[in-house]
Design an enzyme around this catalytic site. Structure first.
Site, PDB file in Angstrom:
ATOM      1  N   HIS A 129       3.840   2.006  -9.098  1.00 55.58           N
ATOM      2  CA  HIS A 129       3.643   1.427 -10.431  1.00 55.58           C
ATOM      3  C   HIS A 129       2.366   0.592 -10.441  1.00 55.58           C
ATOM      4  CE1 HIS A 129       6.028  -0.347 -14.097  1.00 55.58           C
ATOM      5  NE2 HIS A 129       4.902   0.232 -14.457  1.00 55.58           N
ATOM      6  N   HIS A 145       7.787   0.647  -6.707  1.00 62.06           N
ATOM      7  CA  HIS A 145       7.064  -0.481  -7.298  1.00 62.06           C
ATOM      8  C   HIS A 145       5.575  -0.401  -6.950  1.00 62.06           C
ATOM      9  CE1 HIS A 145      10.431  -2.721  -8.888  1.00 62.06           C
ATOM     10  NE2 HIS A 145      11.025  -2.821  -7.709  1.00 62.06           N
ATOM     11  N   HIS A 174      12.533   2.892  -2.676  1.00 60.67           N
ATOM     12  CA  HIS A 174      12.615   2.035  -3.868  1.00 60.67           C
ATOM     13  C   HIS A 174      11.383   1.136  -3.982  1.00 60.67           C
ATOM     14  CE1 HIS A 174      14.660  -0.584  -6.882  1.00 60.67           C
ATOM     15  NE2 HIS A 174      13.884  -1.506  -6.315  1.00 60.67           N
ATOM     16  N   GLU A 175      11.099   0.401  -2.928  1.00 63.60           N
ATOM     17  CA  GLU A 175       9.978  -0.536  -3.002  1.00 63.60           C
ATOM     18  C   GLU A 175       8.652   0.185  -3.156  1.00 63.60           C
ATOM     19  OE1 GLU A 175      10.285  -3.622  -3.520  1.00 63.60           O
ATOM     20  OE2 GLU A 175      12.446  -3.647  -3.200  1.00 63.60           O
TER      21      GLU A 175
END
Length: 676
Positions: free
Chosen positions: A470, A467, A463-464
């Site tokens: 991104h 980021h 998940h992290e």
């Protein structure tokens, strides 16, 4: 000695020169950075020439480089490796930095120039990202209060300054109380159920505090602790749960109740000053949700089904336990049901999740397969802490993309949770490429022991890293549109999509290998995990929605209503009861006094954003499955329409182009077992 922040770093990618930075450098650089940006803004507003993009927006985008350099390092330091000096500095500068931001966002002359450009935008020769930048700058300044009279602006600045100070105090109180409430265990027999690695981590945590011969269970940010699923000692489970839920509400120097009550009141007053009924209405006006009513409609639609599913799960737990289930029992007996009905023991999976292999053959490998990017560790580059590792990232053609910093382990100086920050944000205007950091909170094993991750920690890692992708893959011209500078209720979407690769066929078998034997995780185990995916979703959705609705309950109060609230626990209980999510066995993921997301982390009135983004996420996962999954072509499309655009356009418009239609909610309902 020259302050290392006073000039751009000469290290690769302008990585901050951490080896040269000391705590003494921050205050001087912050003061100088604020003064420099004030001069830069004055130069824009002092112009007699009519406003143009080149003489107004572009210099605004160039402004504040010194301040940005120091603050990005300082705020990461205060989150990941704080000390008394940084805590004091954060409290000292919270209000001053807020006032500095207000001086820019409330500047009437600057707003007039941007407003004039906004009015002319159809006739100006603008690129699409320039037009959107003008629109966003104008909206943000208007919502910040640029159109208020002088008296209202003065009060608004007072409110913002006080709120900034209180937010810092909330976080510092929480960190201190979390450390104080760590559970000390005298007898290793009480840790029955934990793996040898987990026990070694508890011993190491105790030794780090000078508690030789003892064991220390440090608390995590959410209410539920991962060890609750394994500890056989019910009394110890209760101690851990009680400690977790007590944070910030013990009547000591770290009590957060009055802090958050004042924040709620001031946020409500600020919203009213800006012309909104509530803080939630103010926040959602600048999100993809648009209104607080839209948020409420979605949460209210999901809550009853989640509550029913949780009760059905509870019946199964009580049948296998033979006694009423309490909050500290849920995770333990949930694993029993998972083992009995699906033959899955998530604790037994840890030997397959050795952190280094998860990183290289899982997290990095998925990014290579989808986006073509590769990673090489740069041991010659120094991080901000000895445990922070630096990796160089390359595009498929070998060209340089940026740097990725990983800080894996928990420590007393690090706040709870997991997150991504940027040290440098990619943009063409300043010729910068991205430098991003992921912080996790994995217990550090004793020397020589492998770092074995839990199933949930692996999920959090993916998940992290979403980021981080991104931040790395966005390619923009202007700094304010870089990377994750998107709407708060959209920012979780790309990171949630990245979670899908955790169990993807052909990848999981490669990275999930037994750390001793090297054998891949059995295929039948993966199938059992997939078959059990909706088990526990009643609990998970219930605890998440409870937190989201609690966030909205606090922030949908009018100023008059907020001033009438004096009892935090009573307000919280009433809010959860109204939503039908007051099951004592399913506590909210975060109670108010340790709800750092909304009182110290920028998610106030926005915690709904996770499930709001999950609608897009679940719909996107279906698209990947329909189109061949983990392929370069799919990665290129996702990069072009979602990751690569940063904040240069309306994200929902871009999503429609990516998907070919609006997102639908059905995949989310199916994923969370709510379809019926």
């Amino acid at each position: 000695m020259t302050n290392p922040f006073f000039a751009p770093s000469t290290l690769p990618y302008q990585l901050p020169p951490f080896a040269e930075i000391t705590d003494d450098h921050y205050a001087e650089a912050i003061e100088a950075g604020m003064a420099e940006q004030r001069r830069e803004i004055e130069a824009i507003t002092a112009q007699a020439d009519e406003p143009t993009f080149a003489n107004t927006i572009e210099p605004l985008e160039r402004s504040g480089q010194l301040l940005g350099r120091v603050l990005r390092v300082f705020f990461n330091k205060s989150s990941a490796d704080s000390n008394d000096a940084t805590n004091a500095l954060e409290e000292r500068y919270a209000a001053l930095l807020s006032a500095h931001e207000d001086a820019i966002s409330l500047d009437a002359t600057l707003f007039a120039r941007i407003d004039a450009l906004y009015a002319q935008r159809d006739s100006l020769d603008l690129s699409d990202d320039q037009r959107y930048l003008i629109e966003r700058r104008r909206t943000e300044m208007f919502l910040a209060g640029a159109g208020l009279d002088d008296a209202a602006k003065a009060r608004l600045s007072e409110l913002n300054g006080r709120l900034s100070t209180l937010s810092t105090k909330f976080q510092n109180n929480l960190l201190a109380d979390t450390n104080d409430l760590a559970v000390v265990v005298d007898d290793v027999a009480e840790l029955d159920g934990l793996t040898s690695g987990e026990i070694a981590a508890c011993a190491q945590a105790a030794a780090d505090r000078g508690l030789d011969g003892k064991y220390l269970i440090t608390l995590v940010l959410p209410t539920g602790h991962p060890y609750l699923a394994s500890l056989t000692n019910r009394e110890l489970r209760e101690r851990v749960m009680r400690a977790s839920r007590a944070r910030g509400s013990r009547g000591n120097d770290h009590d957060n109740r009055e802090v958050l009550l004042e924040m709620v009141r001031l946020r409500a007053e600020r919203a009213e000053l800006l012309g909104f009924d509530s803080h939630s209405a103010f926040i959602t006006a600048n999100q993809t949700a648009k209104t607080a009513d839209n948020v409420a409609a979605m949460l209210d639609r999901l809550a009853p089904a989640a509550a029913r599913n949780a009760l059905a799960e509870q019946e199964k737990l009580e049948a296998i336990a033979g006694h009423p289930i309490e909050a500290h029992d849920w995770a333990f007996y949930s694993e029993k049901v998972r083992a009995a009905e699906f033959d899955v023991d998530t604790a037994a999976l840890r030997p397959y999740f050795e952190a280094e292999r998860v990183l290289h053959h899982g997290v990095f490998a998925a990014a290579t397969r989808v986006f073509g990017i590769t990673f090489a560790e740069r041991t010659d580059l120094v991080g901000y802490h000895p445990e922070a590792r630096v990796f160089e990232v390359y595009n498929e053609d070998g060209s340089e993309l940026g740097l990725y910093v990983l800080d894996l382990y928990t420590r007393d100086s690090k706040r709870g949770g997991a997150w991504m920050n940027s040290f440098v944000e990619q943009n063409e205007l300043l010729g910068q490429r991205a430098v991003v950091v992921n912080n996790l909170n994995v217990p550090k094993p004793s020397a020589g022991e492998p770092t074995l991750l839990t199933f949930d920690e692996v999920n959090t890692f993916f998940h992290e890293f979403g980021h981080a992708l991104h931040g790395l893959l966005a390619h923009v011209t202007y700094p304010s549109q870089a990377g994750t500078n998107v709407f708060r209720d959209f920012v979780e979407f790309p990171s949630q999509v990245n979670e899908m690769w955790m169990l993807w066929p052909g990848l999981v078998e490669d990275y999930a290998r037994h750390h001793v034997t090297g054998e891949p995780i059995p295929a039948e185990t993966i199938e059992k995990i997939r078959a059990s995916e909706t088990w526990g979703e009643g609990f998970a959705t219930n605890e998440y929605l409870a937190a989201s609705l609690l966030d909205q309950a606090w922030h949908r109060l009018s100023a008059e209503e907020a001033n009438a609230v004096t009892d935090v626990a009573a307000f919280e209980a009433a809010a959860l009861a109204r939503a039908g999510l007051d099951n004592p066995a399913v506590p909210t993921r975060y109670s108010s006094t340790y709800f750092a997301h909304i009182f110290a982390g920028g998610y106030g009135a926005s915690y709904y954003g996770y499930i709001w983004s999950e609608v897009l996420d679940a719909d996107t996962v279906e698209w990947f499955k329909e189109n061949g999954g983990l392929t370069r072509a799919n990665g290129d499309r996702f990069r072009e329409y979602i990751l690569g655009i940063g904040g240069t356009r309306d994200p929902l418009e871009s999503y429609r182009e990516f998907r070919g239609r609006e997102a639908v909610i059905e995949p989310l309902l199916t994923r969370r077992g709510l379809a019926a």
